[in-house]
Scaffold this active site. Structure first.
Site, PDB file in Angstrom:
ATOM      1  N   ASP A  85       0.823  -1.210   0.000  1.00 60.04           N
ATOM      2  CA  ASP A  85       0.000   0.000   0.000  1.00 60.04           C
ATOM      3  C   ASP A  85       0.857   1.261   0.000  1.00 60.04           C
ATOM      4  OD1 ASP A  85      -2.073   1.783   0.212  1.00 60.04           O
ATOM      5  OD2 ASP A  85      -2.521   1.352   2.297  1.00 60.04           O
ATOM      6  N   ASP A 283      -2.255   5.596  -5.265  1.00 63.96           N
ATOM      7  CA  ASP A 283      -2.558   4.691  -4.152  1.00 63.96           C
ATOM      8  C   ASP A 283      -2.730   3.252  -4.629  1.00 63.96           C
ATOM      9  OD1 ASP A 283      -3.423   3.420  -1.894  1.00 63.96           O
ATOM     10  OD2 ASP A 283      -5.152   4.698  -1.544  1.00 63.96           O
TER      11      ASP A 283
END
Ligand SMILES: *[C@@H]1O[C@H](CO)[C@@H](O)[C@H](O)[C@H]1NC(C)=O
Ligand SMILES: *[C@@H]1O[C@H](CO)[C@@H](O)[C@H](O)[C@H]1NC(C)=O
Ligand SMILES: *[C@@H]1O[C@H](CO)[C@@H](O)[C@H](O)[C@H]1NC(C)=O
Ligand SMILES: *[C@@H]1O[C@H](CO)[C@@H](O)[C@H](O)[C@H]1NC(C)=O
Ligand SMILES: *[C@@H]1O[C@H](CO)[C@@H](O)[C@H](O)[C@H]1NC(C)=O
Ligand SMILES: *[C@@H]1O[C@H](CO)[C@@H](O)[C@H](O)[C@H]1NC(C)=O
Length: 478
Positions: A85, A283
């Protein structure tokens, strides 16, 4: 050089075994591969069973939502699969007795848990671990240190969170800025997270890494810490400044200047929208791309995408994957192209239009009141170098399914990313990024927003709930 290591991957992409090291004998890079959910995933299998019986393609259907990486923790090398992430900065794992794992043991068995009592090298740090994600999942417990193994890399005494209170089956490997660590909001202090620790231990020269997710139909990508792989993109890397968030570099926001779509009839230009230039977050933990509502409305109208407020995204006929439409995202002078085939997400076949056409999810959704997010439906088409040391992003169009590899190390100092050139006169978003993602309270769905927004498209650092949500959306007839 004596501290430099080249490390082969755990997550096994053969390409990394075929490195050509012309650029330097032993590049100081840490490479390992990341994998989307594979066939043996009990969750995928479970969903696949309910969907249809072609195990391989069903499993692939369900691989859209997670990029996972294998690590081990502790002296006894407890195996974990973590979501990689870029939108958050803490590594955390479930304890075997976390509230989630007590209830859903089979999920936790699959993704792995960490039992501190089994490791001789475990050390307690504090009880201030508490993180919540924009998809409203959260984890709380303690910070600890222990030995982490990633492939052949060993990092001793790496700080990470152990989740006791948890609403997530899978832990996270957050690789963002230390300023965005969850500890910043509990103790006001940051610590060396994985990429930073790799620099501190001399495994890599600079806090920078490259992410290649490859295409929608492929289940593997790779991340390379401390280096770039020139075999994984086309053209040249171009460099853009990262935008500060509330005065500090905390998240990977860059300025999006334009969006357009081209097919054989011509080009639709969405760039006249007053919402551009916009700050957008890169992201990897978000499955979808969330753009300003005005742009998404234009796109949905043109392509006849139907928005489902309960799902938070749009549907279109699966056959659109074959259409020769190309989206172009421009960032000052740099353009990344995204083919329609990368935006049509087949959820397995249980959603149909009333005329019998199968419905697929569309990879672009409205951001509502939140900042725009370039998630996996954008990132698969781009090779992205996250240069935290210089607060810059370098990007190029991806080389899909590339099996060639030419690795160059990222050195120190300005312009350290090899062969990248800065874009001329980079634009700056008119609105500033508001949220430091990773520990943002989910306060975006306030009363008074339009019904579309109130239904809450939520940029997610952790798309797993979306995976479940999509499975749950079966039998929807539009
Ligand atoms: C991760 O570990 C699991 C369990 O050992 C293994 O089945 C899987 O192939 C590994 N994934 C990668 C990408 O190496
Ligand atoms: C889980 O076990 C640890 C000790 O290993 C303990 O400190 C913690 O309170 C337990 N958590 C729950 C939710 O039972
Ligand atoms: C984490 O923080 C939230 C909000 O500040 C709080 O409600 C929650 O109880 C905390 N969780 C843990 C495990 O400390
Ligand atoms: C990449 O490979 C997959 C099969 O692994 C294939 O389905 C896909 O079409 C390929 N993508 C491109 C862009 O060639
Ligand atoms: C091109 O896209 C437009 C919508 O922007 C659509 O109306 C038109 O039919 C498309 N042309 C082709 C050849 O598909
Ligand atoms: C879209 O329009 C903007 C001006 O509104 C222009 O700068 C840009 O070059 C156009 N893009 C395309 C792909 O035509």
């Amino acid at each position: 050089m004596k501290n430099s290591l080249f490390l082969l991957a755990t997550c096994a992409i053969p390409a990394l075994g075929r490195l050509s090291l012309h650029e330097r004998d032993v590049p100081a890079v840490v490479g390992f591969d990341i994998k989307r959910k594979d066939v043996s995933d009990p969750v995928a299998r479970d969903v696949a069973r309910r969907k249809r019986s072609e195990t391989v393609s069903s499993a692939l259907d369900n691989e859209y939502n997670l990029y996972l990486c294998n690590i081990t923790l502790g002296s006894d090398k407890q195996a974990l699969r973590l979501v990689i992430d870029t939108g958050s900065s803490d590594l955390w794992v479930n304890a075997p007795n976390s509230t989630f794992c007590e209830e859903y043991k089979e999920y936790c068995d699959y993704y792995g848990t960490y039992d501190a009592t089994d490791s001789d090298t475990y050390s307690y740090v504090n009880s201030d671990f508490n993180i919540s994600y924009a998809d409203s999942s959260s984890a709380g417990g303690i910070y600890a240190t222990d030995t982490v193994h990633i492939g052949d890399a060993e990092i001793k005494s790496l700080q990470f969170g152990i989740g006791y209170e948890s609403s997530s089956e899978v832990g996270v490997l957050g690789i963002g800025y230390t300023t965005n660590e969850a500890s910043e909001s509990t103790t006001g202090e940051s610590y060396a997270n994985l990429p930073k620790a790799m620099v501190n231990k001399g495994l890599i020269q600079s806090n920078a890494y490259s992410l290649w997710l490859n295409d929608l139909d492929s289940n593997e990508g790779s991340i390379l810490f401390g280096g770039i792989d020139t075999g994984k993109y086309h053209g040249e890397l171009e460099t853009l400044p990262i935008l500060k968030t509330q005065g500090v570099y905390a998240a990977f926001y860059i300025t999006l200047s334009g969006v357009s779509m081209t097919n054989s009839s011509g080009t639709s230009n969405y760039s006249s929208s007053s919402s551009l230039p916009a700050a957008v977050l890169l992201d990897s933990g978000s499955s979808l791309t969330y753009l300003p509502d005005a742009i998404v409305e234009d796109i949905y109208n043109e392509l006849d995408v139907s928005y489902s407020s309960s799902a938070g995204y749009g549907y279109l006929p699966c056959s659109y994957a074959e259409k020769d439409y190309k989206f172009a995202y421009s960032f000052s002078g740099l353009t990344i192209n995204v083919d329609m085939s990368e935006l049509v997400m087949d959820m397995g076949g249980n959603e149909y239009y009333s005329n019998g056409d199968r419905a697929c999810a569309f990879g672009i959704a409205p951001a509502g009141n939140t900042d725009a997010v370039l998630g996996d439906t954008f990132l698969r088409s781009a090779y992205v170098v996250y240069d935290l040391a210089n607060n810059e992003i370098s990007m190029a169009n991806t080389n899909f399914n590339s099996t060639t590899s030419h690795i160059s190390e990222i050195g120190t100092g300005a312009d350290a990313v090899p062969s990248a050139t800065g874009v001329a006169n980079p634009e700056t978003a008119t609105s500033n990024p508001t949220a430091k993602h990773g520990s943002v309270p989910d306060s975006t769905d306030l009363p008074g927003t339009s019904s579309k927004n109130a239904a809450g498209p939520k940029p997610t650092q952790m798309p797993k709930h979306m995976a479940l949500g999509l499975a749950g959306a079966a039998l929807l007839v539009l």
